[in-house]
Design an enzyme around this catalytic site. Structure first.
Site, PDB file in Angstrom:
ATOM      1  N   LYS A  55       1.057  -1.309   0.083  1.00  0.00           N
ATOM      2  CA  LYS A  55      -0.043  -0.082  -0.290  1.00  0.00           C
ATOM      3  C   LYS A  55       0.789   1.277   0.154  1.00  0.00           C
ATOM      4  CE  LYS A  55      -3.862  -2.544   2.026  1.00  0.00           C
ATOM      5  NZ  LYS A  55      -4.923  -2.536   3.119  1.00  0.00           N
ATOM      6  N   GLN A  99      -5.111  -1.932   9.968  1.00  0.00           N
ATOM      7  CA  GLN A  99      -4.692  -2.581   9.075  1.00  0.00           C
ATOM      8  C   GLN A  99      -5.820  -4.370   9.720  1.00  0.00           C
ATOM      9  OE1 GLN A  99      -3.160  -3.075   5.845  1.00  0.00           O
ATOM     10  NE2 GLN A  99      -4.164  -5.493   5.711  1.00  0.00           N
ATOM     11  N   ASP A 122     -11.486   2.922   4.347  1.00  0.00           N
ATOM     12  CA  ASP A 122     -11.498   1.603   4.239  1.00  0.00           C
ATOM     13  C   ASP A 122     -12.911   1.366   3.992  1.00  0.00           C
ATOM     14  OD1 ASP A 122     -10.089  -0.622   3.497  1.00  0.00           O
ATOM     15  OD2 ASP A 122     -10.075  -1.170   5.474  1.00  0.00           O
TER      16      ASP A 122
END
Ligand code: NDP
Length: 295
Positions: A55, A99, A122
């Site tokens: 990422k 994460q 997200d």
């Protein structure tokens, strides 16, 4: 015998990246703001560390600034919450990503809910999931968003088609269902209690597998000509000790009947990252607008 065509996620993501890079540089030139992503990484999960590195590389390539905040696996919820609250207040932090998966001692729901919905790149905060379910999405979860783009790249018109999604996680299956229903697709969500799974899957024009069971879906799960999107990422170790990454779909078997299929690696993964970059830009744009309107 006809062979399915691969849907090249790397190529699509790289094309998307070129467009995004342009948009980001234009946004930065006009506003003086560089979109910035903050990733909170808890513990030593080997795959997560690789995903986070990927990422960061992808952010750098399109002009997004990125920071990683590592926490030891035994961190308390309060320690992680304090970081989330600090980033929520930080006007230069546009995207916050927790994460996943988290160490089992931490309450995922509590931490996800603490992220400012405007910074929730997200798309997993109840506000963003709710907006998706209302058919008025704002920040959409990255993997389902990427899957929809992969599907549309080979089937631009999907209205009225029938999709089966195997897997009902918050990260993939549930938001995927919302996105497809919003696109006028008829959807069934299957899971480990579903009976006659192969018969069900064989009716699907679009089959999305997100189970984490390596090479489980073979040709008898697939309708002739179907679009197959393999979300699974599984590590296999050969008898010789060589490790490889495979999906949930047995591609050699599935290729005989599917019309289109995503490879693993090189399918859903790159598109997930690409959608994260897009969400980070979108979050920065929204925050600029909302700070201008509150002045
Ligand atoms: P979860 O473990 O949260 O969910 C798995 C789902 O699959 C559950 O709903 C489970 O059912 C269902 N399931 C498991 N085995 C079977 C089976 N044999 N038959 C039917 N249903 C089954 O996983 P995630 O959704 O987080 O991830 C799924 C996979 O996708 C993993 O391999 C993960 O690594 C990968 N992934 C890839 C991403 C990418 O960018 N490419 C992003 C996110 C995930 P039940 O609910 O009944 O237990």
């Amino acid at each position: 015998m006809p062979q399915a065509r691969f849907i090249d996620g790397r190529l699509l993501a790289s094309l998307k990246g070129q467009v995004l890079k342009e948009k980001i540089s234009q946004f930065a030139a006009e506003s003086g703001v560089i979109p910035t992503l903050h990733v909170i990484l808890i513990g030593q999960h080997a795959a997560s560390k690789v995903y986070v590195e990927n990422k960061q590389i992808a952010c750098h390539a399109v002009g997004i600034r990125s920071y990683v905040h590592p926490f030891p696996a035994h961190s308390s919820e309060e320690e992680v919450l304090a970081k989330i609250h600090q980033l929520n207040q930080d006007r230069t932090a546009h995207g916050i990503l927790l994460q996943l998966p988290l160490p089992s001692a931490l309450n995922r729901q509590r931490l996800l809910c603490a992220v400012d919905p405007l910074k929730d790149v997200d798309g997993l905060h109840p506000y963003n999931l709710g907006r998706l379910m209302m058919g008025d999405p704002v920040l959409v979860p990255c993997t389902p968003k990427g899957c929809l783009e992969l599907i549309r790249s080979v089937k631009p018109v999907i209205e009225g088609l029938y999709a089966v999604i195997v897997g009902r996680s918050l990260l993939v299956g549930k938001p995927m269902a919302g996105l497809l229903v919003n696109a006028n697709v008829t959807v069934t969500v299957a899971h480990s209690y579903t009976q006659n799974l192969d018969t069900l899957c064989r009716q699907a024009d679009i089959l999305i597998t997100a189970t984490g069971t390596p090479l489980f879906f073979k040709d008898h799960f697939i309708k002739q000509g179907a679009v197959v999107i393999d979300v699974g990422i599984n590590r296999l170790l050969s008898q010789q000790g060589v490790s490889s990454i495979v999906g949930d779909v047995d591609i050699h078997s599935a290729q005989r009947v599917a019309g289109f299929i995503t490879p693993v690696p090189g399918g859903v993964g790159p598109m997930t990252i690409s959608c994260l970059l897009e969400n980070t830009l979108q979050a920065a744009q929204q925050q600029l607008l909302s700070s201008a309107s509150s002045k």
